[in-house]
Design a protein around this motif. Sequence first.
Motif, short mmCIF file in Angstrom:
data_model
loop_
_atom_site.label_atom_id
_atom_site.label_comp_id
_atom_site.label_asym_id
_atom_site.label_seq_id
_atom_site.Cartn_x
_atom_site.Cartn_y
_atom_site.Cartn_z
N LYS A 92 -3.03 9.31 -2.59
CA LYS A 92 -2.80 7.93 -2.14
C LYS A 92 -2.52 7.88 -0.64
CE LYS A 92 -1.00 5.84 -6.41
NZ LYS A 92 0.19 5.22 -7.05
N VAL A 93 -1.70 8.81 -0.17
CA VAL A 93 -1.35 8.84 1.26
C VAL A 93 -2.60 9.04 2.10
CG1 VAL A 93 -0.11 10.10 3.06
CG2 VAL A 93 1.03 9.60 0.88
N ALA A 94 -3.45 10.00 1.70
CA ALA A 94 -4.66 10.30 2.46
C ALA A 94 -5.61 9.10 2.49
CB ALA A 94 -5.36 11.51 1.87
N ARG A 95 -5.74 8.40 1.35
CA ARG A 95 -6.64 7.24 1.31
C ARG A 95 -6.06 6.06 2.08
NH1 ARG A 95 -7.16 9.52 -3.73
NH2 ARG A 95 -5.68 8.11 -4.72
N LEU A 96 -4.75 5.89 2.05
CA LEU A 96 -4.12 4.83 2.84
C LEU A 96 -4.28 5.10 4.33
CD1 LEU A 96 -0.96 4.33 0.63
CD2 LEU A 96 -2.50 2.48 1.30
N PHE A 97 -4.12 6.37 4.72
CA PHE A 97 -4.31 6.73 6.13
C PHE A 97 -5.77 6.50 6.55
CE2 PHE A 97 -5.08 9.82 9.59
CZ PHE A 97 -4.16 9.33 10.52
#
Length: 251
Positions: free
Chosen positions: A181-186
């Motif tokens: 989730k963090v990678a896709r949000l970034f």
Amino acid sequence: MEERYALLLERLTKTEPEFQKAYRDSLDMSWIYHDSALEGSVYTAQELKAAMDPTAPIVTDSSIQPICEEIRRHREALEYIRDFADKKRQPLNIDVVKKIYLILHPEEGDIKTVKYRKDIPQHRLYFHEYAPPDKITYKVRQVLDWVNDPETRRTRSTIRIAARAHYDLLRVFPFASDSGKVARLFMNLLLLRGGYPPAIVHSTERQRYYEALKGSSATMTQIVHESIENNLGSVEKLLEGHESKGYAVKV
């Protein structure tokens, strides 16, 4: 693609406020649903509505309460990246990645105290190679340095940069949970900042998405490109349907 998106945003601003709110709510529900489904968490429409609709009755079911909190934190993260994307002068650094994670996991402390994972998870959804724990700090910094390098921006499109940053971050897998989730949000922060719509990877693409993480970043870039195209197509269809009904449009 940027021009196409800019025109769509212009058309959206000419619709009535109720339609704009309904569009944004629908976008966020779809975004959270598909992004969570990639991680194996499939929310029901009832759970999404209960968490996101301020007029919905207060959830008293103890089994739904934690799910509603997850959804609300995810939406808060969406608002954070939108807000950050508008602040063009704000530097993109490691603290931004940590902040996204902390919005999803406020119990982890703050920017100064948040910790990267200390081991290699044994039970996991992602089966590509992970960075050893002692290399995480260095490798996350490496990703951010690459994103901020003028040569990167000069020789690559926003979509390629965003897709590659997301691919590289997920192969580092910095946090014990929700690194995806963090990678896709970034990634979507980079896309929004560059004038693109978000790339919402559809849950039906889950297997292909996982395979891309084990393969080349070029395949991931293709998935991201297709996700943006699908998003644009959906908004165009929505606006055409709305405008064909003869709603008053502000000029």
